[in-house]
Design a protein around this motif. Sequence first.
Motif, PDB file in Angstrom:
ATOM      1  N   ALA A  95       0.824  -1.210   0.000  1.00  0.00           N
ATOM      2  CA  ALA A  95       0.000   0.000   0.000  1.00  0.00           C
ATOM      3  C   ALA A  95       0.863   1.267   0.000  1.00  0.00           C
ATOM      4  O   ALA A  95       0.483   2.284   0.537  1.00  0.00           O
ATOM      5  CB  ALA A  95      -0.958   0.006   1.185  1.00  0.00           C
ATOM      6  N   TRP A  96       2.047   1.174  -0.574  1.00  0.00           N
ATOM      7  CA  TRP A  96       2.993   2.289  -0.672  1.00  0.00           C
ATOM      8  C   TRP A  96       3.507   2.753   0.691  1.00  0.00           C
ATOM      9  O   TRP A  96       4.204   3.744   0.789  1.00  0.00           O
ATOM     10  CB  TRP A  96       2.391   3.484  -1.412  1.00  0.00           C
ATOM     11  CG  TRP A  96       1.984   3.183  -2.818  1.00  0.00           C
ATOM     12  CD1 TRP A  96       0.724   2.902  -3.242  1.00  0.00           C
ATOM     13  CD2 TRP A  96       2.814   3.122  -3.975  1.00  0.00           C
ATOM     14  NE1 TRP A  96       0.727   2.679  -4.594  1.00  0.00           N
ATOM     15  CE2 TRP A  96       1.992   2.815  -5.074  1.00  0.00           C
ATOM     16  CE3 TRP A  96       4.184   3.309  -4.195  1.00  0.00           C
ATOM     17  CZ2 TRP A  96       2.484   2.678  -6.357  1.00  0.00           C
ATOM     18  CZ3 TRP A  96       4.659   3.175  -5.486  1.00  0.00           C
ATOM     19  CH2 TRP A  96       3.826   2.863  -6.545  1.00  0.00           C
ATOM     20  N   MET A  97       3.150   2.042   1.770  1.00  0.00           N
ATOM     21  CA  MET A  97       3.557   2.466   3.112  1.00  0.00           C
ATOM     22  C   MET A  97       4.580   1.535   3.738  1.00  0.00           C
ATOM     23  O   MET A  97       5.334   1.947   4.603  1.00  0.00           O
ATOM     24  CB  MET A  97       2.334   2.582   4.024  1.00  0.00           C
ATOM     25  CG  MET A  97       1.413   3.703   3.628  1.00  0.00           C
ATOM     26  SD  MET A  97       0.029   3.892   4.755  1.00  0.00           S
ATOM     27  CE  MET A  97      -1.063   2.616   4.191  1.00  0.00           C
ATOM     28  N   ILE A  98       4.550   0.277   3.375  1.00  0.00           N
ATOM     29  CA  ILE A  98       5.512  -0.681   3.901  1.00  0.00           C
ATOM     30  C   ILE A  98       6.048  -1.490   2.739  1.00  0.00           C
ATOM     31  O   ILE A  98       5.442  -1.555   1.679  1.00  0.00           O
ATOM     32  CB  ILE A  98       4.886  -1.619   4.964  1.00  0.00           C
ATOM     33  CG1 ILE A  98       3.706  -2.380   4.371  1.00  0.00           C
ATOM     34  CG2 ILE A  98       4.491  -0.854   6.198  1.00  0.00           C
ATOM     35  CD1 ILE A  98       3.153  -3.450   5.292  1.00  0.00           C
ATOM     36  N   GLY A  99       7.162  -2.086   2.929  1.00  0.00           N
ATOM     37  CA  GLY A  99       7.736  -2.912   1.879  1.00  0.00           C
ATOM     38  C   GLY A  99       9.241  -2.788   1.887  1.00  0.00           C
ATOM     39  O   GLY A  99       9.799  -1.758   2.261  1.00  0.00           O
ATOM     40  N   ASN A 100       9.885  -3.850   1.475  1.00  0.00           N
ATOM     41  CA  ASN A 100      11.337  -3.883   1.441  1.00  0.00           C
ATOM     42  C   ASN A 100      11.758  -4.875   0.380  1.00  0.00           C
ATOM     43  O   ASN A 100      11.079  -5.877   0.154  1.00  0.00           O
ATOM     44  CB  ASN A 100      11.875  -4.295   2.810  1.00  0.00           C
ATOM     45  CG  ASN A 100      13.370  -4.190   2.886  1.00  0.00           C
ATOM     46  OD1 ASN A 100      14.090  -5.021   2.343  1.00  0.00           O
ATOM     47  ND2 ASN A 100      13.868  -3.166   3.549  1.00  0.00           N
ATOM     48  N   LYS A 101      12.883  -4.629  -0.230  1.00  0.00           N
ATOM     49  CA  LYS A 101      13.361  -5.507  -1.289  1.00  0.00           C
ATOM     50  C   LYS A 101      13.628  -6.927  -0.799  1.00  0.00           C
ATOM     51  O   LYS A 101      13.533  -7.880  -1.564  1.00  0.00           O
ATOM     52  CB  LYS A 101      14.600  -4.917  -1.958  1.00  0.00           C
ATOM     53  CG  LYS A 101      15.757  -4.651  -1.033  1.00  0.00           C
ATOM     54  CD  LYS A 101      16.842  -3.874  -1.775  1.00  0.00           C
ATOM     55  CE  LYS A 101      17.894  -3.318  -0.885  1.00  0.00           C
ATOM     56  NZ  LYS A 101      18.506  -4.202   0.044  1.00  0.00           N
ATOM     57  N   ALA A 102      13.887  -7.098   0.471  1.00  0.00           N
ATOM     58  CA  ALA A 102      14.140  -8.438   1.015  1.00  0.00           C
ATOM     59  C   ALA A 102      12.887  -9.306   1.015  1.00  0.00           C
ATOM     60  O   ALA A 102      12.980 -10.525   1.099  1.00  0.00           O
ATOM     61  CB  ALA A 102      14.705  -8.334   2.432  1.00  0.00           C
ATOM     62  N   TRP A 103      11.717  -8.693   0.894  1.00  0.00           N
ATOM     63  CA  TRP A 103      10.480  -9.469   0.861  1.00  0.00           C
ATOM     64  C   TRP A 103      10.427 -10.385  -0.352  1.00  0.00           C
ATOM     65  O   TRP A 103       9.647 -11.321  -0.381  1.00  0.00           O
ATOM     66  CB  TRP A 103       9.276  -8.552   0.845  1.00  0.00           C
ATOM     67  CG  TRP A 103       8.990  -7.848   2.129  1.00  0.00           C
ATOM     68  CD1 TRP A 103       9.778  -7.804   3.245  1.00  0.00           C
ATOM     69  CD2 TRP A 103       7.843  -7.076   2.433  1.00  0.00           C
ATOM     70  NE1 TRP A 103       9.190  -7.051   4.216  1.00  0.00           N
ATOM     71  CE2 TRP A 103       7.995  -6.585   3.742  1.00  0.00           C
ATOM     72  CE3 TRP A 103       6.711  -6.732   1.728  1.00  0.00           C
ATOM     73  CZ2 TRP A 103       7.047  -5.789   4.358  1.00  0.00           C
ATOM     74  CZ3 TRP A 103       5.768  -5.934   2.342  1.00  0.00           C
ATOM     75  CH2 TRP A 103       5.939  -5.471   3.643  1.00  0.00           C
ATOM     76  N   ALA A 104      11.228 -10.111  -1.348  1.00  0.00           N
ATOM     77  CA  ALA A 104      11.203 -10.907  -2.574  1.00  0.00           C
ATOM     78  C   ALA A 104      12.231 -12.023  -2.558  1.00  0.00           C
ATOM     79  O   ALA A 104      12.563 -12.573  -3.604  1.00  0.00           O
ATOM     80  CB  ALA A 104      11.439 -10.004  -3.775  1.00  0.00           C
ATOM     81  N   ALA A 105      12.738 -12.380  -1.406  1.00  0.00           N
ATOM     82  CA  ALA A 105      13.773 -13.419  -1.343  1.00  0.00           C
ATOM     83  C   ALA A 105      13.295 -14.744  -1.931  1.00  0.00           C
ATOM     84  O   ALA A 105      14.023 -15.392  -2.684  1.00  0.00           O
ATOM     85  CB  ALA A 105      14.249 -13.606   0.095  1.00  0.00           C
ATOM     86  N   LEU A 106      12.088 -15.162  -1.606  1.00  0.00           N
ATOM     87  CA  LEU A 106      11.608 -16.451  -2.107  1.00  0.00           C
ATOM     88  C   LEU A 106      11.408 -16.447  -3.619  1.00  0.00           C
ATOM     89  O   LEU A 106      11.958 -17.315  -4.304  1.00  0.00           O
ATOM     90  CB  LEU A 106      10.333 -16.880  -1.384  1.00  0.00           C
ATOM     91  CG  LEU A 106       9.782 -18.244  -1.805  1.00  0.00           C
ATOM     92  CD1 LEU A 106      10.804 -19.348  -1.554  1.00  0.00           C
ATOM     93  CD2 LEU A 106       8.496 -18.545  -1.059  1.00  0.00           C
ATOM     94  N   PRO A 107      10.664 -15.481  -4.200  1.00  0.00           N
ATOM     95  CA  PRO A 107      10.574 -15.504  -5.662  1.00  0.00           C
ATOM     96  C   PRO A 107      11.929 -15.284  -6.332  1.00  0.00           C
ATOM     97  O   PRO A 107      12.209 -15.861  -7.383  1.00  0.00           O
ATOM     98  CB  PRO A 107       9.588 -14.398  -6.011  1.00  0.00           C
ATOM     99  CG  PRO A 107       9.351 -13.641  -4.779  1.00  0.00           C
ATOM    100  CD  PRO A 107       9.795 -14.464  -3.623  1.00  0.00           C
TER     101      PRO A 107
END
Length: 154
Positions: A95-107
Amino acid sequence: AGAKVAMRVPVVYPYLSLRMGAMVAGRFLLFVVPLLPAFLRVAWWYALSPAILRDVPYGTLPRHSLDLYLPPDTRKRPRKSSPVLPVVVFAAGGAWMIGNKAWAALPGMMLAEVGVLFASVDYPNFPEGTAEDMVRALGRAVRWAMEHAPEFGG
């Protein structure tokens, strides 16, 4: 003169909200506990894998960086004779408020294993930046990937 009067705000935790909170917490644990070994495996891999180039800058601001997930044979292959790898640029939602590039570790891990060059983008979230700042940052990241992917076989 003016005596200060402390106002007391009553804190009420009705039985129903406590019970609902316990139910939500219980469901959350039922979801998380079975998945925890997989989450820990991915976190361990993300922390230690030499197949990830971390914090590659695509711009000048602090959160203008990306993680690049390299397929296993990327470093060994001769660039001219090998086919060009597909490239995925990923921006984690929140929602443009949280997020980090590390969240994509699995994909990133899964796609790199099948020969995809995967870039996971970090960008400023609200209130650090406006929606326009976020879109511009993602545009810079895509431009960086288009310009630099050939260096990694993409």
